[in-house]
Motif scaffolding. Structure first.
Motif: not given
Length: 582
Positions: A189-191, A221-223, A238-239, A245-246
């Motif tokens: 995913t993006l995150w 920071d990357v986002l 923001a989303l 979450v890890l």
């Protein structure tokens, strides 16, 4: 004028010669780039838990080689946004980026930004050592220019994404995605892509497994960098930050089990290359064992001066190890007290004495004297037990009567016969042929002792503990070395021992291990001056006979404060079993 031209010409010649010599000095020990791109690596070992979840890796872990077109576009975009925003426009070296980094560092008064391009990082990671020197930086620049001339920008990105080190032995985004998120790089995913893109800066410090909070902060920071480059919207930023979450690792200290499993890999799987081993470890039970052991040692154990402990749980049917804690903290001490520490077992050794006597025709209801006894200069004591004269073998074991144990050793043929019985059930090492063997004066490991008790629970079969149930290399299943259970006791002997060990828990020294509604059997053991305290017992869990062995003590052999096998070790057995299904 002619003289000036001659001087300029000579200066140019000598300057070119000096430059050539300087370049030769920089380049004389440069690695051959073509060979470095095809370098070999250490074979990797991937350990999976019983249910297939990833436990640990070692060696150099590589996933599939991915093509840029196969990856979600935001993965390479995230990498360029945070590591090299001008990657598509520079020629490998980026004077603009270098100047911007120098200015940022000057304003901050410390190094807050690097000026290396992705191509420079690739040159450094593929070809050079981490040494910092002007000569190495010059070599890095030369290799960077070679890479830019040899490959297209897309090819350079592919090489980088497939070869960059991302922590925990993982090289490349596919290996890291599988390791940290359980998905191939094509499906991140993006995150998740943001977290992966943030790792090259400091793969050990930002490791999602060992430092999830730092990994999430770096991912945020990357986002933010992607938002600055208009690669994502503010809403997306923001989303995705909220979704970042890890989950915590289910077991923190299964390192002892991992080390034990990998101890004989070279012999068991010679020349197999990369290995994927599906182990027998039950992550839920392992987490329970670790948590309960630490809680006991931090609370009542601390008050009783018990500094260390070890726990082993295994399937009594075949010896599959379901949990192993070799101490209080693997990070603090990787020494495995479950498999490597040899300690005196005390009365937990007595069932082998009873078995030797039973082979001479005695049974649980037969009588044995508990009167005082002297052999030469040795007189075994009975602690608080008051002699009754004749008691049954069942009562003698339930209350761990020492004088009865010594008499049974004599009736069973002596210390040699008892030692032979213990070896028959899997006890390794030297066993002294002295009457004191009846009281557990040998030195044994917790794993051996726990495995020996399995024969009482499974109807009389000796089992050999094992930790690997399936091995695979290059998609090919390998034969797993394993010793099949072997008949060691007659079924009637095993049943009689179960009956007597159940009495230990029901009415004897092991009452702290009792669990209402569960059939529990086991034996306590305490050595001289409370230096070692044991409980080994078994009960059904999920329809499977589970044997659990517990040891408490101190590494230096110092005494505990009156910790007996029937106190804290039996309580720990109870607490662990209580969290497992009946």
């Amino acid at each position: 004028m002619g003289r000036v031209l001659r001087l300029l010409l000579l200066g140019g010649i000598w300057g070119s010669l000096a430059m050539a010599l300087l370049l030769l000095w920089f380049a004389w020990d440069l690695p051959r780039p073509e060979q470095a791109l095809a370098t070999t690596r250490r074979p990797s070992v991937t350990l999976e838990a019983r249910d297939g979840r990833l436990m640990a890796t070692s060696g150099d872990l590589y996933g599939e080689a991915v093509r840029l077109a196969e990856l979600p576009a935001y993965l390479p975009a995230a990498l360029m946004a945070v590591e090299d925003r001008r990657f598509r426009s520079h020629f490998g070296l980026d004077p603009v980026g270098l100047g911007r980094a120098a200015l940022a560092n000057l304003r901050a008064g410390r190094v807050v930004q690097g000026g290396s391009t992705l191509t420079q990082q690739l040159a450094k990671n593929l070809f050079l050592t981490p040494a910092r020197s002007f000569r190495r930086k010059a070599q890095e620049a030369m290799l960077t220019l070679w890479l830019e001339r040899r490959f297209t920008k897309d090819q350079l990105l592919e090489i980088y994404l497939n070869r960059v080190y991302l922590g925990s032995g993982a090289y490349g985004v596919d290996a890291a995605a599988r390791l940290y998120f359980g998905v191939p790089a094509r499906r991140v995913t993006l995150w998740q892509a943001a977290i992966l893109a943030g790792l090259p800066k400091a793969p050990s410090r930002l490791n999602p497994r060992s430092n999830p909070d730092a990994a999430i902060r770096r991912g945020a920071d990357v986002l933010a960098a992607m938002r600055e480059e208009d690669l994502i919207t503010a809403r997306q930023q923001a989303l995705e930050a909220e979704r970042m979450v890890l989950p915590p690792r289910p077991s923190g200290d299964a390192g002892w089990f991992s080390d034990w499993v990998q101890a004989d890999l070279a012999e068991d799987y010679p020349g197999s290359g990369d290995l994927v081993l599906r182990t027998t470890l039950d992550l839920r039970l392992q987490a329970v064992v670790e948590r309960r052991l630490e809680a006991l040692l931090a609370g009542p154990g601390r008050a009783a001066e018990a500094g260390q402990g070890a726990v082993v749980a295994l399937d009594a049917r075949d010896g599959a190890v379901r949990a192993m804690a070799g101490g209080r903290s693997y990070r603090a001490s990787p020494f495995n007290r479950a498999t490597a520490a040899r300690r005196q077992p005390g009365s937990v050794f007595k069932p082998f004495v009873w078995l030797a006597a039973m082979e001479r025709g005695l049974g649980p209801e037969d009588g044995v004297s508990d009167a005082p006894l002297t052999l030469g200069r040795w007189s075994p004591g009975n602690g608080a037990w008051r002699p009754r004269g004749m008691i049954t073998l069942e009562d003698a074991l339930a209350h761990s009567v020492n004088t009865a144990a010594v008499r049974l050793l004599q009736q069973g043929g002596g210390a040699g016969e008892v030692a032979g019985m213990a070896r028959r059930l899997g006890i390794q090492g030297r066993l002294p042929e002295h009457p004191s063997l009846a009281l557990g004066t040998a030195e044994v490991t917790l794993l051996d002792l726990t495995a020996a008790y399995a024969a009482f629970a499974n109807g009389g079969f000796r089992i050999t503990p094992y930790g690997v149930q399936r091995a695979k290399s290059a998609e090919r299943l390998l034969a797993v070395p394993r010793t099949a259970p072997q008949r060691a006791l007659r079924p009637a002997q095993a049943a009689a021992m179960r009956r007597m060990l159940a009495a230990v828990v029901r009415e004897g020294t092991g009452r702290a291990a009792a669990l209402p509604g569960r059939a529990v059997a086991g034996k306590t053991g305490t050595t001289q001056d409370f230096r070692d305290a044991w409980f080994v017992g078994f009960a059904a869990s999920g329809g499977v006979p589970l044997v659990i062995g517990v040891w408490l003590g101190n590494d230096d052999g110092s005494p505990m404060n009156k910790v007996s096998g029937g106190s804290l070790p039996a309580r720990l057995f109870h607490d662990v079993l209580q969290e497992m299904p009946p």
